[in-house]
Design an enzyme around this catalytic site. Structure first.
Site, PDB file in Angstrom:
ATOM      1  CG  ASN B 390      -1.938   1.113   1.195  1.00 31.09           C
ATOM      2  OD1 ASN B 390      -1.830   2.032   0.400  1.00 31.09           O
ATOM      3  ND2 ASN B 390      -2.913   1.067   2.083  1.00 31.09           N
ATOM      4  CG  ASP B 391       1.814   3.017   3.746  1.00 32.30           C
ATOM      5  OD1 ASP B 391       0.706   3.486   3.453  1.00 32.30           O
ATOM      6  OD2 ASP B 391       2.114   2.613   4.884  1.00 32.30           O
ATOM      7  CB  VAL B 392       5.886   0.576  -1.106  1.00 33.23           C
ATOM      8  CG1 VAL B 392       6.510   0.321   0.249  1.00 33.23           C
ATOM      9  CG2 VAL B 392       5.054  -0.595  -1.562  1.00 33.23           C
ATOM     10  CB  ALA B 432       2.191   5.480   6.775  1.00 24.61           C
TER      11      ALA B 432
END
Lengths: 96, 462
Positions: B390-392, B432
């Site tokens: 997700n965040d990456v 995050a």
């Protein structure tokens, strides 16, 4: 004047850090997990200290600590090398 | 065996260890490298055992046999998804071994030849063993906490309390003062007190660090275990141990640096912890429109694609989807579609974790690419599949200076013609704790399901 052995040891230590620095940067990121497993295994060379503690014939507290340390280090040595081998054997290229 | 010969044997062991690490520059050489590591260890142990002061073999052999059998069984049975826990567990053992050896040297300095004429432990040796035992104790208790967090025995959420950093600082100062006092007078009580405090600070240092920062924590503890070994090496005057400690210490430090850089975080901010604890920028309550698709839609898009890039994350490992994913990839490849994998350095819970999981699923390593290699290719990729990551992939890291992850290098999947984003539901957020604008992009199709189930369904459709 003779140089204190500590200075020789420090020299080895500092130079080995530099060797480590250059060797580790050449490790491919794909193999960072096996790198951790193998560094784990080799840092268990601390077992040499444990062997010295467990070596004397007389029974002592130090000997008990030494034997305990040998056991822990042996888990790490065998476990670390075996798991590294297992991981590395999975990294195969394209079938020809 | 003479002292010179012994020292030479340790030198050979050190060189073999260096070559073992050097081997990891490619998978083929790595297998030979591992053998060199084993040879180096055998030489180091063999040389030590031949020392005339070692006479009691029974207990030693029994200890090696017990430890060796346990280690081998664990290493053979462990699931590849559980590798981070295993490594954290192994770190704790190195830390504990360092503590035990330092304590043994403190109790029986004669066996280690570190006493002066008056029969007291030399001052230099006292400092070395103090450093070895403190770093070893921190490695041990810190790794136990990391292990518990990774294995799910403890919550991965950061544990914070007021005055935490001041408490840690105070303990650190007390430890330093006690080591200085111990260097002056070898009073046993100082030794045991700073050892106890070091165990405590190891726990305190790791509890505030959240799940997302685990790759840094593991690397850092890897580094500590090396420095602890080096400290003991100085006490024993053993060059193999000093060299190995330095190699492992710098290895862990470099990995920590790589992980921090991949998250655009400073090492200090990771250590201080608390990332992901506070709900950052409020998630918009209004449901922004997003496009949902089915396995059938996904299969249709994939069949008509010329090139596909798969971006796996830790969620893939949790769902155990890697094998099904690899099967789908093989099907696509057999239809002449170019399939590659793009790996973010912090995908997974430890450095290189995704690569091992994909290797286990028989993905050829030539198909697996690092971030810098794959990023330029997204603009001519037809379909990017994001699975368990997700965040990456969050474009906010590039576009939104207010985002907590701004500046983090990402896999630029948003440049692909179509993004298939596999996710359990629209609710969850990444580690995050922030929203991902990629979900609402017109070229994203959300596939809301369990990753494994979705890949199986796509496989059937193909």
């Amino acid at each position: 004047m003779e140089v204190d052995p500590l200075i020789w040891q420090l020299s080895i230590f500092v130079l080995a850090i530099f060797v480590g620095y250059y060797v580790i940067w050449s490790v491919t990121p794909a193999l960072h997990t096996p790198l951790m497993a193998i560094t784990n295994a080799i840092s268990s060379v601390i077992v040499v200290g444990a062997l010295m503690a467990a070596g004397p014939a007389d029974f002592s507290a130090a000997k008990v600590l030494g034997l305990a340390a040998i056991t822990l280090a042996a888990v790490n040595i065998f476990g670390g090398f075996v798991v590294t081998q297992r991981m590395l054997s999975m990294f195969r290229g394209k079938k020809k | 065996m003479s002292a010179n010969l012994t020292a030479l044997a340790y030198l050979v062991a050190s060189v073999l260890f260096i070559l073992a690490l050097r081997g990891l520059s490619s998978p083929g050489a790595a297998r030979r490298g591992n053998m060199m590591g084993i040879a180096g260890m055998a030489i180091a142990i063999g040389t030590t055992v031949l020392d005339p002061s070692i006479v009691s073999y029974g207990g030693i052999l029994a200890a090696i046999a017990v430890g060796g059998i346990i280690g081998t069984i664990i290493a053979r049975r462990i699931q590849m998804t559980a590798m981070p826990e295993l490594i954290a567990g192994f770190h704790s053992l190195v830390g504990m071994a360092a503590v035990l050896v330092a304590a043994a040297a403190f109790l029986s300095p004669d066996s280690f030849g570190i006493v002066d004429e008056s029969g007291a432990i030399k001052m230099a040796s006292r400092i070395e063993m103090a450093l070895g035992v403190v770093i070893g104790a921190i490695t041990f208790s810190g790794s136990i906490v990391a292990f518990a967090k990774l294995a799910g025995l403890l919550s991965g959420d950061p544990v914070m309390f007021p005055g935490q950093h001041w408490l840690n600082l105070a303990i650190g100062v007390v430890i330093a003062v006690l080591i200085a006092m111990f260097a002056q007078t070898p009073d046993p009580q100082w030794f045991w007190i700073f050892t106890g405090l070091a165990f405590a600070i190891g726990i305190l240092l790791i509890i505030p660090i959240g799940g997302a920062d685990m790759p840094v924590v593991i690397s850092m503890l890897n580094s500590y275990s090396g420095w602890a070994a080096a400290g003991i090496g100085f006490t024993l005057g053993n060059s193999a141990l000093i060299v190995t400690g330095a190699l492992v210490g710098s290895s862990g430090a470099i990995l920590s640096y790589i992980m921090c850089k991949a998250m655009n975080r400073s090492f200090i901010s990771v250590i201080l912890g608390g990332f992901g604890a506070v709900a950052t920028t409020a998630r918009s309550k209004t449901d922004k429109p997003h496009k949902e698709g089915s396995a059938e839609d996904a299969a249709f898009l994939l069949r008509n694609a010329g090139s596909v890039v798969i971006v796996p994350g830790y969620g893939m490992a949790v769902a155990q989807a890697q094998h099904v994913l690899a099967e789908v990839a093989e099907k696509l490849k057999s239809q002449g579609i170019k399939v590659r994998y793009g790996i973010h350095p912090v995908a997974g819970r430890m450095p290189g974790h995704m690569n091992v999981l994909l290797a286990e699923a028989n993905v050829p390593y030539e198909d697996v690419h690092e971030l810098e290699e794959i990023n330029p290719d997204f603009s001519n990729t037809d379909v990017a599949i994001v699975i368990g990551a997700n965040d990456v992939t969050n474009p906010a890291a590039k576009n939104d200076p207010k985002s907590p992850i701004f500046g983090m290098p990402i896999l630029e999947v948003d440049k692909a013609k179509t993004v298939l984003f596999i996710k359990r539901s629209m609710k969850g957020v990444g580690y995050a704790g922030i929203d991902n604008e990629l979900f609402y992009s017109p070229n994203t199709m959300m596939l809301l399901a369990d990753a494994k189930k979705m890949m199986q369904d796509i496989g059937k459709e193909l």
